[in-house]
Design a protein around this motif. Structure first.
Motif, short mmCIF file in Angstrom:
data_model
loop_
_atom_site.label_atom_id
_atom_site.label_comp_id
_atom_site.label_asym_id
_atom_site.label_seq_id
_atom_site.Cartn_x
_atom_site.Cartn_y
_atom_site.Cartn_z
N LYS A 84 85.20 19.16 99.34
CA LYS A 84 84.29 18.88 99.48
C LYS A 84 82.98 19.96 100.28
O LYS A 84 81.95 19.49 99.70
N ARG A 85 82.81 20.16 100.82
CA ARG A 85 82.11 21.40 101.69
C ARG A 85 81.61 21.91 100.76
O ARG A 85 80.54 22.24 100.98
N ARG A 86 82.44 22.69 99.88
CA ARG A 86 81.54 24.00 99.90
C ARG A 86 80.18 23.50 98.22
O ARG A 86 79.67 23.80 98.47
N LEU A 87 80.91 22.45 98.03
CA LEU A 87 80.01 21.56 96.72
C LEU A 87 78.56 21.02 97.08
O LEU A 87 77.99 20.99 96.95
N GLN A 88 78.82 20.18 98.35
CA GLN A 88 78.25 19.53 98.82
C GLN A 88 77.24 20.67 100.14
O GLN A 88 75.98 20.41 100.27
N GLY A 92 73.04 20.88 98.94
CA GLY A 92 71.75 21.34 100.08
C GLY A 92 70.95 22.45 100.10
O GLY A 92 70.22 22.00 99.90
N ALA A 93 71.86 23.52 99.23
CA ALA A 93 71.19 24.96 99.37
C ALA A 93 70.18 24.05 97.23
O ALA A 93 69.38 24.25 98.09
N ALA A 94 70.29 23.45 97.13
CA ALA A 94 69.49 23.80 96.28
C ALA A 94 69.13 22.28 96.38
O ALA A 94 67.11 22.27 95.92
N VAL A 95 68.85 21.15 97.03
CA VAL A 95 67.87 19.89 97.47
C VAL A 95 66.64 20.92 97.88
O VAL A 95 65.34 20.84 98.02
N ALA A 133 75.39 12.21 96.22
CA ALA A 133 76.62 12.37 96.82
C ALA A 133 76.77 10.69 96.70
O ALA A 133 75.73 9.95 96.97
N ARG A 134 77.66 10.29 96.91
CA ARG A 134 78.14 8.91 97.31
C ARG A 134 78.54 8.23 98.98
O ARG A 134 78.13 6.99 98.79
N SER A 135 78.79 8.97 99.56
CA SER A 135 78.92 8.84 100.95
C SER A 135 77.78 8.34 101.53
O SER A 135 76.89 9.81 101.40
N LEU A 140 73.41 11.87 104.67
CA LEU A 140 72.88 12.40 106.10
C LEU A 140 73.18 14.02 106.38
O LEU A 140 72.14 14.24 106.42
N TYR A 141 73.95 14.39 105.90
CA TYR A 141 74.52 15.71 106.11
C TYR A 141 73.22 16.07 105.16
O TYR A 141 72.72 17.41 105.00
N LEU A 142 73.30 15.84 103.73
CA LEU A 142 71.91 16.87 103.26
C LEU A 142 70.28 16.52 103.27
O LEU A 142 70.40 17.49 103.11
N LEU A 143 69.89 16.03 104.20
CA LEU A 143 68.87 15.85 104.35
C LEU A 143 68.55 16.79 105.33
O LEU A 143 67.82 17.62 105.99
N ALA A 144 69.99 16.53 106.61
CA ALA A 144 70.04 17.12 107.39
C ALA A 144 69.76 18.66 107.51
O ALA A 144 69.08 19.43 107.96
N VAL A 145 69.85 19.29 106.44
CA VAL A 145 70.11 20.61 105.82
C VAL A 145 69.34 21.27 104.70
O VAL A 145 68.78 22.05 105.16
#
Length: 211
Positions: A84-88, A92-95, A133-135, A140-145
Motif C-alpha cells: 500500500k505504500r505507493r498508493l499512500q 499524500g501528494a494529491a492531498v 485511508a482506513r487505518s 497520520l502519515y497522510l497528515l504528516a506529509v
C-alpha cells in the motif's frame, strides 16, 4: 494569539495525554512505545518554542514545521504495508496539492476570505485522510506529509510575489497541529460510536505495518 502559540498548546496537550497513557492502545497497535512517542513530541515542542530554523537566504526552513513532520512521515511510510505504500504516497501528494489549491484560493479570492482558512484547511485535510485511508497509521502519515508539502508549495508561491520564503512558519505549524488534534478527536468519536452501536472493526497490526 501569536502564530505558533496554538501549535505549542496542542503539542503540550498531546504530551500530557501520551504520558497519562491515553494513546497506549493505538500506539501498541502501530508498534510504537510511549517513551518513543514522548521523545518525538518533546522534540517538536522544544523546536517550536525555540523557533529553530535553517536559513539559506532568502529561504528559511523551520525544523518543527517542515523537517520534523517530513521525517516522521518518512518513518511512518516505512511502517505501512508494502503493498500500500505507493498508493499512500500518491494519496499524500494529491492531498497536499488539494490543500495548496485551497489555501491559494482563499488568498486570492476576496469573496472567500469571509471563511477562516485556519479552520477550513485542517478540516479539509482530516476529511480527506478519513475518506482515503482506513487505518489510523495511514491517516497520520497522510497528515504528516500533505500539510508540510502544501506549505512548501504555498511558500514558493509567496516567494515569487514577496521575495521572501519561510517554510513551516508559525502559521503552518498551527494548521498542522490543528489538523492533528481534529484527527485525534474524530478518530476517538468514531471509535466511541462503534462501541456504542456494537460495531467492532478489527484493525490488525498487519494492516498497518510490514513484518
Amino acid at each position: 494569539m501569536n502564530e505558533g502559540t496554538l501549535a505549542i498548546l496542542i503539542q503540550w496537550c498531546f504530551l500530557c495525554l501520551v504520558w497519562m497513557g491515553s494513546f497506549d492502545r493505538p500506539l501498541k497497535r502501530w508498534g510504537l512505545t510511549r517513551a518513543g512517542t514522548l521523545a518525538v513530541l518533546a522534540a517538536f515542542l522544544v523546536c517550536t518554542f525555540v523557533s529553530w530554523q535553517l536559513t539559506f537566504l532568502p529561504l528559511q526552513v523551520s525544523l518543527s514545521g517542515t523537517i520534523l513532520p517530513l521525517l516522521c512521515g518518512g518513518w511512518l511510510y516505512g511502517r505501512l504495508a508494502e503493498d500500500k505504500r505507493r498508493l499512500q504516497l500518491l494519496a499524500g501528494a494529491a492531498v497536499g496539492m488539494t490543500l495548496f489549491w485551497l489555501r491559494w484560493l482563499f488568498f486570492t479570492d476576496p469573496v472567500l476570505q469571509v471563511w477562516d482558512e485556519a479552520v477550513l484547511l485542517p478540516a479539509a485535510a482530516v476529511l480527506a485522510v478519513f475518506a482515503i485511508a482506513r487505518s489510523g497509521l495511514a491517516r497520520l502519515y497522510l497528515l504528516a506529509v500533505s500539510l508540510p508539502g502544501a506549505d512548501v508549495l504555498y511558500a514558493l508561491y509567496v516567494w515569487r510575489l514577496s521575495g521572501t520564503c519561510e517554510i513551516g512558519g508559525g502559521y503552518a505549524q498551527d494548521l498542522l497541529w490543528s489538523a492533528a488534534s481534529l484527527w485525534s478527536l474524530t478518530g476517538s468519536a468514531l471509535a466511541a460510536a462503534r462501541r456504542l452501536f456494537g460495531y467492532r472493526e478489527t484493525e490488525s497490526s498487519h494492516s498497518d505495518t510490514h513484518r
